[in-house]
Design an enzyme around this catalytic site. Sequence first.
Site, PDB file in Angstrom:
ATOM      1  N   GLY A   1      33.323   5.453  24.855  1.00 30.92           N
ATOM      2  CA  GLY A   1      32.957   4.674  23.675  1.00 30.92           C
ATOM      3  C   GLY A   1      32.303   3.377  24.098  1.00 30.92           C
ATOM      4  O   GLY A   1      32.587   2.860  25.189  1.00 30.92           O
TER       5      GLY A   1
ATOM      6  N   GLN B   1      29.243  -5.209  23.440  1.00 32.65           N
ATOM      7  CA  GLN B   1      29.438  -5.016  24.885  1.00 32.65           C
ATOM      8  C   GLN B   1      28.116  -4.989  25.643  1.00 32.65           C
ATOM      9  O   GLN B   1      28.105  -5.099  26.868  1.00 32.65           O
ATOM     10  CB  GLN B   1      30.206  -3.720  25.162  1.00 32.65           C
TER      11      GLN B   1
ATOM     12  N   CYS C   1      38.782  -0.037  28.887  1.00 31.74           N
ATOM     13  CA  CYS C   1      37.599  -0.583  28.212  1.00 31.74           C
ATOM     14  C   CYS C   1      36.544  -0.873  29.269  1.00 31.74           C
ATOM     15  O   CYS C   1      36.868  -1.397  30.333  1.00 31.74           O
ATOM     16  CB  CYS C   1      37.990  -1.871  27.489  1.00 31.74           C
ATOM     17  N   LEU C   2      35.295  -0.518  28.983  1.00 35.05           N
ATOM     18  CA  LEU C   2      34.228  -0.754  29.962  1.00 35.05           C
ATOM     19  C   LEU C   2      34.069  -2.248  30.269  1.00 35.05           C
ATOM     20  O   LEU C   2      33.564  -2.605  31.325  1.00 35.05           O
ATOM     21  CB  LEU C   2      32.894  -0.177  29.457  1.00 35.05           C
TER      22      LEU C   2
ATOM     23  N   HIS D   1      39.396   1.568  18.693  1.00 35.06           N
ATOM     24  CA  HIS D   1      39.147   0.618  19.780  1.00 35.06           C
ATOM     25  C   HIS D   1      37.733   0.031  19.657  1.00 35.06           C
ATOM     26  O   HIS D   1      37.545  -1.182  19.742  1.00 35.06           O
ATOM     27  CB  HIS D   1      39.325   1.344  21.132  1.00 35.06           C
ATOM     28  N   GLU D   2      36.749   0.907  19.438  1.00 37.06           N
ATOM     29  CA  GLU D   2      35.353   0.438  19.352  1.00 37.06           C
ATOM     30  C   GLU D   2      35.132  -0.398  18.102  1.00 37.06           C
ATOM     31  O   GLU D   2      34.399  -1.395  18.132  1.00 37.06           O
ATOM     32  CB  GLU D   2      34.378   1.622  19.385  1.00 37.06           C
TER      33      GLU D   2
ATOM     34  N   HIS E   1      36.041  -3.988  18.493  1.00 40.78           N
ATOM     35  CA  HIS E   1      35.019  -4.792  19.188  1.00 40.78           C
ATOM     36  C   HIS E   1      34.092  -5.472  18.186  1.00 40.78           C
ATOM     37  O   HIS E   1      33.595  -6.570  18.436  1.00 40.78           O
ATOM     38  CB  HIS E   1      34.148  -3.886  20.079  1.00 40.78           C
TER      39      HIS E   1
END
Length: 170
Positions: free
Chosen positions: A46, A51, A94-95, A136-137, A140
């Site tokens: 994701g 990000q 998370c990235l 989660h996304e 953000h």
Amino acid sequence: MTVMPVIVAPDQRLKAKCQPVENVDSDISRLMDNMLESMYAANGIGLAAPQVGISKRIIVVDVAKKGETPSPILIADPKIIQKSEEIALNEEGCLSFPDYYADISRPVEVTIQYLDNHNEPREINADGLLARCLQHEMDHLDGVLFVDYLSYLKRNIILRKLTKSKKMEK
Ligand code: ZN
């Protein structure tokens, strides 16, 4: 397609509330494709627009496992219209937090409405990993990071370590 670098925390751009898209035009659709490419390049499931430094309410997800047929979902302006009372605790990463994982509680099942890459309104009912990933996304987009669910102490340890490794890279 273009692979965009993923911003690593701590970074103010990850804490901002993003703007609605309202109309998915060709520029937004191209951005979605580039985000997807960037997500695949980073081995993520994701990615949210902030990000990659873009303060718009856009996310891309694909929870297909390696070797399975890719099943990307391109999403603008998502809204949760229903969520289960049942909560599950599961590990998340998370990235923007490379190599950090934590157990986070979230509703098991969610229904969201959104605009797809052709500006079509859609609805999706998700559970398991996809539901977790979507939530989660979506967080953000409001500047909420998974470490924000952790205690102040745990969060600060992670953020301090990331700050240190950023300095070492310079
Ligand atoms: Zn994330």
